[in-house]
Design a protein around this motif. Structure first.
Motif, PDB file in Angstrom:
ATOM      1  N   GLY A 131      -6.722 -12.684 -13.186  1.00  0.00           N
ATOM      2  CA  GLY A 131      -7.867 -13.296 -13.845  1.00  0.00           C
ATOM      3  C   GLY A 131      -8.805 -12.278 -14.443  1.00  0.00           C
ATOM      4  O   GLY A 131      -8.475 -11.098 -14.589  1.00  0.00           O
ATOM      5  N   PRO A 132     -10.042 -12.695 -14.787  1.00  0.00           N
ATOM      6  CA  PRO A 132     -11.012 -11.806 -15.418  1.00  0.00           C
ATOM      7  C   PRO A 132     -11.361 -10.576 -14.577  1.00  0.00           C
ATOM      8  O   PRO A 132     -11.816  -9.577 -15.114  1.00  0.00           O
ATOM      9  N   GLY A 133     -11.160 -10.652 -13.266  1.00  0.00           N
ATOM     10  CA  GLY A 133     -11.482  -9.509 -12.417  1.00  0.00           C
ATOM     11  C   GLY A 133     -10.378  -8.483 -12.308  1.00  0.00           C
ATOM     12  O   GLY A 133     -10.463  -7.569 -11.480  1.00  0.00           O
ATOM     13  N   ALA A 134      -9.338  -8.568 -13.116  1.00  0.00           N
ATOM     14  CA  ALA A 134      -8.202  -7.643 -13.025  1.00  0.00           C
ATOM     15  C   ALA A 134      -8.654  -6.195 -13.196  1.00  0.00           C
ATOM     16  O   ALA A 134      -9.459  -5.884 -14.075  1.00  0.00           O
ATOM     17  N   ARG A 135      -8.121  -5.316 -12.375  1.00  0.00           N
ATOM     18  CA  ARG A 135      -8.509  -3.914 -12.442  1.00  0.00           C
ATOM     19  C   ARG A 135      -7.336  -2.963 -12.598  1.00  0.00           C
ATOM     20  O   ARG A 135      -7.524  -1.771 -12.868  1.00  0.00           O
ATOM     21  N   LEU A 136      -6.093  -3.475 -12.428  1.00  0.00           N
ATOM     22  CA  LEU A 136      -4.899  -2.641 -12.514  1.00  0.00           C
ATOM     23  C   LEU A 136      -3.745  -3.442 -13.096  1.00  0.00           C
ATOM     24  O   LEU A 136      -3.730  -4.672 -13.016  1.00  0.00           O
ATOM     25  N   THR A 137      -2.776  -2.729 -13.647  1.00  0.00           N
ATOM     26  CA  THR A 137      -1.464  -3.303 -13.922  1.00  0.00           C
ATOM     27  C   THR A 137      -0.465  -2.615 -13.021  1.00  0.00           C
ATOM     28  O   THR A 137      -0.441  -1.376 -12.947  1.00  0.00           O
ATOM     29  N   VAL A 138       0.348  -3.385 -12.322  1.00  0.00           N
ATOM     30  CA  VAL A 138       1.426  -2.837 -11.491  1.00  0.00           C
ATOM     31  C   VAL A 138       2.734  -3.135 -12.204  1.00  0.00           C
ATOM     32  O   VAL A 138       3.134  -4.288 -12.339  1.00  0.00           O
ATOM     33  N   ALA A 139       3.394  -2.088 -12.701  1.00  0.00           N
ATOM     34  CA  ALA A 139       4.646  -2.226 -13.437  1.00  0.00           C
ATOM     35  C   ALA A 139       5.808  -1.939 -12.493  1.00  0.00           C
ATOM     36  O   ALA A 139       5.865  -0.868 -11.883  1.00  0.00           O
ATOM     37  N   LEU A 140       6.733  -2.881 -12.369  1.00  0.00           N
ATOM     38  CA  LEU A 140       7.807  -2.764 -11.392  1.00  0.00           C
ATOM     39  C   LEU A 140       9.172  -2.890 -12.057  1.00  0.00           C
ATOM     40  O   LEU A 140       9.496  -3.910 -12.670  1.00  0.00           O
ATOM     41  N   GLY A 141       9.978  -1.842 -11.922  1.00  0.00           N
ATOM     42  CA  GLY A 141      11.349  -1.873 -12.401  1.00  0.00           C
ATOM     43  C   GLY A 141      12.298  -2.285 -11.293  1.00  0.00           C
ATOM     44  O   GLY A 141      11.984  -2.196 -10.107  1.00  0.00           O
ATOM     45  N   HIS A 142      13.480  -2.731 -11.673  1.00  0.00           N
ATOM     46  CA  HIS A 142      14.468  -3.216 -10.705  1.00  0.00           C
ATOM     47  C   HIS A 142      15.422  -2.096 -10.287  1.00  0.00           C
ATOM     48  O   HIS A 142      15.341  -0.960 -10.785  1.00  0.00           O
ATOM     49  N   GLY A 143      16.328  -2.428  -9.394  1.00  0.00           N
ATOM     50  CA  GLY A 143      17.307  -1.466  -8.929  1.00  0.00           C
ATOM     51  C   GLY A 143      18.539  -1.418  -9.813  1.00  0.00           C
ATOM     52  O   GLY A 143      18.649  -2.127 -10.812  1.00  0.00           O
ATOM     53  N   ALA A 144      19.500  -0.578  -9.415  1.00  0.00           N
ATOM     54  CA  ALA A 144      20.720  -0.409 -10.196  1.00  0.00           C
ATOM     55  C   ALA A 144      21.719  -1.532  -9.955  1.00  0.00           C
ATOM     56  O   ALA A 144      22.655  -1.702 -10.729  1.00  0.00           O
ATOM     57  N   GLY A 145      21.528  -2.298  -8.896  1.00  0.00           N
ATOM     58  CA  GLY A 145      22.482  -3.340  -8.564  1.00  0.00           C
ATOM     59  C   GLY A 145      21.942  -4.745  -8.703  1.00  0.00           C
ATOM     60  O   GLY A 145      22.597  -5.707  -8.292  1.00  0.00           O
ATOM     61  N   GLY A 146      20.767  -4.902  -9.260  1.00  0.00           N
ATOM     62  CA  GLY A 146      20.168  -6.228  -9.372  1.00  0.00           C
ATOM     63  C   GLY A 146      19.039  -6.229 -10.371  1.00  0.00           C
ATOM     64  O   GLY A 146      18.725  -5.194 -10.984  1.00  0.00           O
ATOM     65  N   GLY A 147      18.408  -7.375 -10.523  1.00  0.00           N
ATOM     66  CA  GLY A 147      17.353  -7.515 -11.507  1.00  0.00           C
ATOM     67  C   GLY A 147      16.005  -7.809 -10.900  1.00  0.00           C
ATOM     68  O   GLY A 147      15.763  -7.548  -9.712  1.00  0.00           O
ATOM     69  N   VAL A 148      15.129  -8.394 -11.693  1.00  0.00           N
ATOM     70  CA  VAL A 148      13.759  -8.637 -11.265  1.00  0.00           C
ATOM     71  C   VAL A 148      13.634  -9.853 -10.349  1.00  0.00           C
ATOM     72  O   VAL A 148      12.534 -10.172  -9.905  1.00  0.00           O
ATOM     73  N   GLN A 149      14.750 -10.519 -10.052  1.00  0.00           N
ATOM     74  CA  GLN A 149      14.710 -11.623  -9.102  1.00  0.00           C
ATOM     75  C   GLN A 149      14.751 -11.145  -7.654  1.00  0.00           C
ATOM     76  O   GLN A 149      14.718 -11.972  -6.730  1.00  0.00           O
ATOM     77  N   ALA A 150      14.805  -9.852  -7.428  1.00  0.00           N
ATOM     78  CA  ALA A 150      14.807  -9.312  -6.068  1.00  0.00           C
ATOM     79  C   ALA A 150      13.614  -9.852  -5.287  1.00  0.00           C
ATOM     80  O   ALA A 150      12.515  -9.997  -5.819  1.00  0.00           O
ATOM     81  N   ARG A 151      13.829 -10.119  -4.004  1.00  0.00           N
ATOM     82  CA  ARG A 151      12.803 -10.793  -3.193  1.00  0.00           C
ATOM     83  C   ARG A 151      11.502 -10.015  -3.110  1.00  0.00           C
ATOM     84  O   ARG A 151      10.423 -10.610  -3.100  1.00  0.00           O
ATOM     85  N   ASP A 152      11.568  -8.693  -3.059  1.00  0.00           N
ATOM     86  CA  ASP A 152      10.328  -7.920  -2.969  1.00  0.00           C
ATOM     87  C   ASP A 152       9.545  -7.968  -4.277  1.00  0.00           C
ATOM     88  O   ASP A 152       8.321  -8.130  -4.282  1.00  0.00           O
ATOM     89  N   LEU A 153      10.254  -7.861  -5.404  1.00  0.00           N
ATOM     90  CA  LEU A 153       9.573  -7.922  -6.692  1.00  0.00           C
ATOM     91  C   LEU A 153       8.940  -9.284  -6.918  1.00  0.00           C
ATOM     92  O   LEU A 153       7.806  -9.389  -7.405  1.00  0.00           O
ATOM     93  N   GLN A 154       9.659 -10.328  -6.560  1.00  0.00           N
ATOM     94  CA  GLN A 154       9.130 -11.670  -6.749  1.00  0.00           C
ATOM     95  C   GLN A 154       7.935 -11.943  -5.839  1.00  0.00           C
ATOM     96  O   GLN A 154       6.964 -12.596  -6.250  1.00  0.00           O
ATOM     97  N   ALA A 155       7.984 -11.451  -4.614  1.00  0.00           N
ATOM     98  CA  ALA A 155       6.863 -11.651  -3.692  1.00  0.00           C
ATOM     99  C   ALA A 155       5.602 -10.971  -4.216  1.00  0.00           C
ATOM    100  O   ALA A 155       4.503 -11.538  -4.175  1.00  0.00           O
ATOM    101  N   LEU A 156       5.745  -9.767  -4.738  1.00  0.00           N
ATOM    102  CA  LEU A 156       4.586  -9.048  -5.267  1.00  0.00           C
ATOM    103  C   LEU A 156       4.066  -9.692  -6.540  1.00  0.00           C
ATOM    104  O   LEU A 156       2.855  -9.816  -6.736  1.00  0.00           O
TER     105      LEU A 156
END
Length: 220
Positions: free
Chosen positions: A31-56
């Motif tokens: 929202g309007p109070g955003a202070r950072l962007t967290v950019a997350l890449g995936h691993g070599a064996g999977g995509g952005v549906q990984a459970r840790d990436l989705q949770a974050l």
């Protein structure tokens, strides 16, 4: 940190051309109070549906005031099954980096496994605000002598490692001392999955991962 307004929009996706083909970024806006962007890449064996990436992605906008950008490397967007060499992954990350900074917020570079290595290797030259390394592959399974600790220790910026307690690519106790912080997720493997016999549930493991990350981000 001041109050944070929860995001009200659905994730949006944009295609970013790179020298290795099109990459894709899925944005989870804060929202309007955003202070950072967290950019997350995936691993070599999977995509952005990984459970840790989705949770974050689901929780950092509201809980840490951080927009999340889930980044799909060109090889993944093209439907290929095998990741290219690390040098190529770094090249694509450099090419798409300006898009990550476009919202005007400091960018925390991060990712899981191979994506964490990319973030660590490129952080100094790209002037990342910090690095978030999820399931950092400290060494190949069963080969601790082939350490990649130099990548982790060379970021030059605040760095958080979030590591499963049973990660065959490097358990928390194997990590060298350094300026980085480390959050251990009990019983979790390289994908942050926990066995049924564990004394924590899968949701509790993900809660620990998110809580550790949120606490660290709030200090940046």
């Amino acid at each position: 940190m001041g109050s944070v307004t929860a995001p009200t929009t659905e994730p949006r996706t944009e295609t970013i051309p790179t020298g290795l083909g099109d990459a894709r970024i899925t944005w989870y806006e804060a929202g309007p109070g955003a202070r950072l962007t967290v950019a997350l890449g995936h691993g070599a064996g999977g995509g952005v549906q990984a459970r840790d990436l989705q949770a974050l992605a689901a929780r950092l906008p509201a809980e840490a005031g951080a927009a999340v950008a889930l980044v799909e490397q060109p090889w993944r967007v093209a439907g290929k099954k095998l990741a290219p060499a690390p040098k190529r992954l770094d090249e694509a990350w450099r090419d798409l980096w300006p898009a990550l900074g476009a919202p005007g917020l400091p960018v925390v570079a991060g990712g899981r496994s191979a994506g964490a290595r990319v973030a660590c290797r490129t952080a100094p030259e790209l002037e990342a605000h910090a690095v978030l390394a999820l399931a950092f592959p400290l060494h190949p399974p069963g080969k601790p002598e082939r350490t990649r600790a130099d990548e982790l220790l060379g970021t030059g910026v605040p760095t958080l490692v979030v590591q499963g307690g049973n990660d065959s690519f490097g358990r928390p106790g194997e990590f060298p001392e350094g300026d980085h912080e480390l959050v251990a997720v009990p019983f979790a493997d390289h994908g942050f999955a926990v066995p049924r016999r564990a004394t924590v549930t899968q949701q509790e493991a993900l809660d620990a991962l998110v809580a550790g990350t949120v606490g660290w981000l709030r200090k940046l």
